[in-house]
Design a protein around this motif. Structure first.
Motif, short mmCIF file in Angstrom:
data_model
loop_
_atom_site.label_atom_id
_atom_site.label_comp_id
_atom_site.label_asym_id
_atom_site.label_seq_id
_atom_site.Cartn_x
_atom_site.Cartn_y
_atom_site.Cartn_z
N HIS A 216 2.13 6.79 -20.57
CA HIS A 216 3.10 7.68 -21.21
C HIS A 216 2.81 7.74 -22.70
O HIS A 216 2.39 6.76 -23.31
N VAL A 217 3.05 8.88 -23.29
CA VAL A 217 2.83 9.05 -24.73
C VAL A 217 3.78 8.12 -25.49
O VAL A 217 4.94 7.99 -25.11
N PRO A 218 3.31 7.43 -26.53
CA PRO A 218 4.20 6.57 -27.32
C PRO A 218 5.35 7.38 -27.91
O PRO A 218 5.16 8.50 -28.39
N SER A 219 6.54 6.81 -27.85
CA SER A 219 7.71 7.49 -28.41
C SER A 219 8.85 6.51 -28.57
O SER A 219 8.83 5.40 -28.05
N ILE A 220 9.87 6.94 -29.31
CA ILE A 220 11.11 6.20 -29.47
C ILE A 220 12.22 7.12 -29.01
O ILE A 220 12.33 8.25 -29.50
N GLU A 221 13.04 6.65 -28.07
CA GLU A 221 14.09 7.48 -27.50
C GLU A 221 15.44 6.77 -27.61
O GLU A 221 15.53 5.57 -27.35
N PRO A 222 16.48 7.50 -27.99
CA PRO A 222 17.82 6.89 -28.00
C PRO A 222 18.33 6.73 -26.58
O PRO A 222 18.02 7.53 -25.70
N LEU A 223 19.11 5.69 -26.35
CA LEU A 223 19.73 5.45 -25.05
C LEU A 223 21.23 5.62 -25.20
O LEU A 223 21.84 5.04 -26.08
N ARG A 224 21.81 6.42 -24.32
CA ARG A 224 23.26 6.57 -24.27
C ARG A 224 23.77 5.60 -23.20
O ARG A 224 22.99 5.04 -22.44
N PRO A 225 25.08 5.40 -23.12
CA PRO A 225 25.59 4.53 -22.07
C PRO A 225 25.15 5.02 -20.69
O PRO A 225 25.25 6.20 -20.39
N GLY A 226 24.63 4.10 -19.90
CA GLY A 226 24.18 4.48 -18.56
C GLY A 226 23.35 3.39 -17.90
O GLY A 226 23.26 2.27 -18.39
N VAL A 227 22.75 3.76 -16.79
CA VAL A 227 21.99 2.82 -15.97
C VAL A 227 20.53 2.81 -16.40
O VAL A 227 19.92 3.85 -16.60
N LEU A 228 20.01 1.62 -16.52
CA LEU A 228 18.60 1.41 -16.80
C LEU A 228 18.04 0.69 -15.58
O LEU A 228 18.50 -0.39 -15.22
N GLU A 229 17.07 1.32 -14.91
CA GLU A 229 16.47 0.71 -13.73
C GLU A 229 15.10 0.16 -14.11
O GLU A 229 14.25 0.90 -14.61
N VAL A 230 14.92 -1.12 -13.89
CA VAL A 230 13.66 -1.79 -14.20
C VAL A 230 12.93 -2.01 -12.89
O VAL A 230 13.43 -2.69 -11.99
N ILE A 231 11.75 -1.43 -12.78
CA ILE A 231 10.92 -1.59 -11.58
C ILE A 231 9.74 -2.46 -11.96
O ILE A 231 8.91 -2.06 -12.78
#
Length: 102
Positions: free
Chosen positions: A7-22
């Motif tokens: 994936h291209v390097p980036s910084i993304e804001p996270l809003r309240p929600g589910v984060l799924e770690v695989i």
């Protein structure tokens, strides 16, 4: 947002929600995060900086409903503007959490 290999390097804001770690081997775990940032690094690395996070299964639908109702009461009440703003933030988090556990 999904992150795949290369994936291209980036910084993304996270809003309240589910984060799924695989993890490797297709093991997956779902976390609820209240917000933060995800940083995609070169070489298929991802860093998540969350304000708060907990396994999704740790949340009780009843407690979420009760806390959401309390935040709605404060936001609509006669309290200070600061209290109302904090309550609106809590409402956003509890609404996202309620949606995630249904």
């Amino acid at each position: 947002m999904g992150i795949l290999a290369n994936h291209v390097p980036s910084i993304e804001p996270l809003r309240p929600g589910v984060l799924e770690v695989i993890e490797s081997g297709s093991n997956a775990k779902k976390w609820f995060v209240s917000g933060g940032f995800a940083t995609v690094h070169p070489n298929n690395k991802l860093t998540v900086n969350a304000v708060e996070g907990a396994p999704l299964e740790d949340f009780s639908p009843e407690a979420i409903r009760a806390n959401l109702a309390e935040a709605q009461k404060v936001a609509a009440g006669n309290g200070s503007e600061e209290d109302k703003i904090e309550a609106r933030i809590e409402m956003e988090v509890y609404e996202a959490l309620q949606h995630a556990v249904v």
